[in-house]
Design a protein around this motif. Structure first.
Motif, short mmCIF file in Angstrom:
data_model
loop_
_atom_site.label_atom_id
_atom_site.label_comp_id
_atom_site.label_asym_id
_atom_site.label_seq_id
_atom_site.Cartn_x
_atom_site.Cartn_y
_atom_site.Cartn_z
N TYR A 31 33.38 5.25 20.33
CA TYR A 31 34.45 4.17 20.47
C TYR A 31 32.75 3.53 22.09
O TYR A 31 32.82 3.97 22.70
CB TYR A 31 35.14 4.23 21.39
CG TYR A 31 36.72 5.12 20.80
CD1 TYR A 31 38.01 4.71 20.12
CD2 TYR A 31 36.77 6.47 20.31
CE1 TYR A 31 38.79 4.79 19.51
CE2 TYR A 31 37.58 7.21 20.27
CZ TYR A 31 38.42 6.18 19.98
OH TYR A 31 39.95 6.90 18.50
N ILE A 32 32.86 2.01 21.05
CA ILE A 32 32.06 0.75 22.29
C ILE A 32 32.82 -0.19 22.70
O ILE A 32 33.84 -0.86 22.14
CB ILE A 32 30.81 0.65 21.62
CG1 ILE A 32 30.19 1.59 21.22
CG2 ILE A 32 30.43 -0.44 22.46
CD1 ILE A 32 28.82 1.37 20.93
N PHE A 33 32.73 -0.11 24.09
CA PHE A 33 34.05 -1.00 25.29
C PHE A 33 32.82 -1.85 25.68
O PHE A 33 31.45 -1.71 25.89
CB PHE A 33 34.80 -0.57 26.02
CG PHE A 33 36.04 0.56 25.71
CD1 PHE A 33 37.14 0.59 25.13
CD2 PHE A 33 35.22 1.45 25.13
CE1 PHE A 33 38.08 1.30 24.86
CE2 PHE A 33 36.77 2.27 24.26
CZ PHE A 33 37.62 2.32 24.73
N GLN A 34 33.60 -3.41 25.11
CA GLN A 34 32.98 -4.39 25.84
C GLN A 34 34.10 -5.30 26.82
O GLN A 34 35.57 -5.11 25.80
CB GLN A 34 32.44 -5.44 25.04
CG GLN A 34 31.43 -6.52 26.12
CD GLN A 34 30.33 -6.96 24.85
OE1 GLN A 34 30.93 -6.97 23.44
NE2 GLN A 34 29.74 -8.07 25.32
N ASP A 35 34.15 -5.25 27.90
CA ASP A 35 34.89 -6.36 29.15
C ASP A 35 36.69 -5.31 28.61
O ASP A 35 37.38 -6.01 28.15
CB ASP A 35 34.90 -7.84 28.33
CG ASP A 35 33.89 -8.17 28.82
OD1 ASP A 35 33.47 -8.39 29.77
OD2 ASP A 35 33.92 -9.40 27.57
N ASP A 36 36.73 -4.42 28.35
CA ASP A 36 37.96 -3.24 28.89
C ASP A 36 38.09 -3.36 27.17
O ASP A 36 39.80 -2.78 26.52
CB ASP A 36 39.08 -3.40 29.54
CG ASP A 36 40.00 -2.61 29.57
OD1 ASP A 36 38.84 -1.31 29.43
OD2 ASP A 36 40.76 -2.70 29.86
N LYS A 37 37.38 -3.53 25.80
CA LYS A 37 38.00 -3.93 24.48
C LYS A 37 36.99 -3.64 22.95
O LYS A 37 35.58 -2.44 23.54
CB LYS A 37 37.99 -5.21 23.87
CG LYS A 37 39.10 -6.34 24.75
CD LYS A 37 39.04 -7.48 24.40
CE LYS A 37 39.69 -9.18 24.97
NZ LYS A 37 40.50 -9.97 24.93
N VAL A 38 37.68 -2.53 22.60
CA VAL A 38 36.75 -1.62 21.76
C VAL A 38 36.45 -2.50 20.91
O VAL A 38 37.09 -3.31 20.22
CB VAL A 38 38.29 -0.84 20.52
CG1 VAL A 38 37.03 -0.26 20.08
CG2 VAL A 38 38.78 0.44 21.69
N ILE A 39 34.77 -2.61 20.17
CA ILE A 39 33.88 -3.28 19.54
C ILE A 39 33.17 -2.54 18.55
O ILE A 39 33.18 -2.82 17.68
CB ILE A 39 32.82 -4.47 20.08
CG1 ILE A 39 32.00 -3.13 20.98
CG2 ILE A 39 33.50 -5.07 21.41
CD1 ILE A 39 30.62 -4.41 21.54
N SER A 40 33.63 -1.14 18.32
CA SER A 40 33.31 -0.19 17.71
C SER A 40 33.82 0.91 17.67
O SER A 40 34.10 1.39 18.92
CB SER A 40 31.71 -0.33 17.31
OG SER A 40 30.94 0.25 16.55
#
Length: 129
Positions: A31-40
């Motif tokens: 899982y890749i996160f950005q700003d606590d959201k899954v982006i991938s």
């Protein structure tokens, strides 16, 4: 004197096998996160080695390789993600919320966060079906 020689050899063999480096390749979920959201998110290959207090992982995911390093020998722990200093933390595998390291189990996501990348993973061998 001969007994001492054999004892030294036996001790050397025991010590070297007790701290030997192990290598592995296993499928997992990344899982890749950005700003606590899954982006991938998706399936990834987790390649790694353990030994001598050092942990190294390569996560092959979406055509990229993310290199993770942990030095368990250092006093406060040293973590790197793609050769940059990183923080290690855990996320709940079901809800993806950040949890305390002390509350984590082997079923939770292992995460590394640097200034530019925030990636988590878990091997499929940790999953319950």
């Amino acid at each position: 004197m001969e007994k001492l020689y054999y004892l030294a050899i036996a001790l050397a063999v025991t010590m070297s096998s007790a701290s030997a480096v192990t290598y592995f390749d296993i499928p997992g979920a990344c899982y890749i996160f950005q700003d606590d959201k899954v982006i991938s998110k998706g399936v990834c290959l987790i390649s790694g080695s353990n030994g001598y207090g050092l942990i190294h992982r390569d996560l092959s995911f979406n055509g990229k390789t993310y290199s993770l390093f942990e030095d368990g020998n250092s006093r406060n722990g040293l973590y790197k993600l793609n050769d940059h200093i990183a923080q290690s933390y855990r996320r709940n595998a079901r809800f993806l919320s950040v949890i305390k390291m002390s509350d984590s189990t082997n079923k939770d996501l292992i995460c590394y966060k640097s200034k530019t990348i925030n990636i988590c993973y878990r091997g499929f061998h940790d999953l319950e079906f």
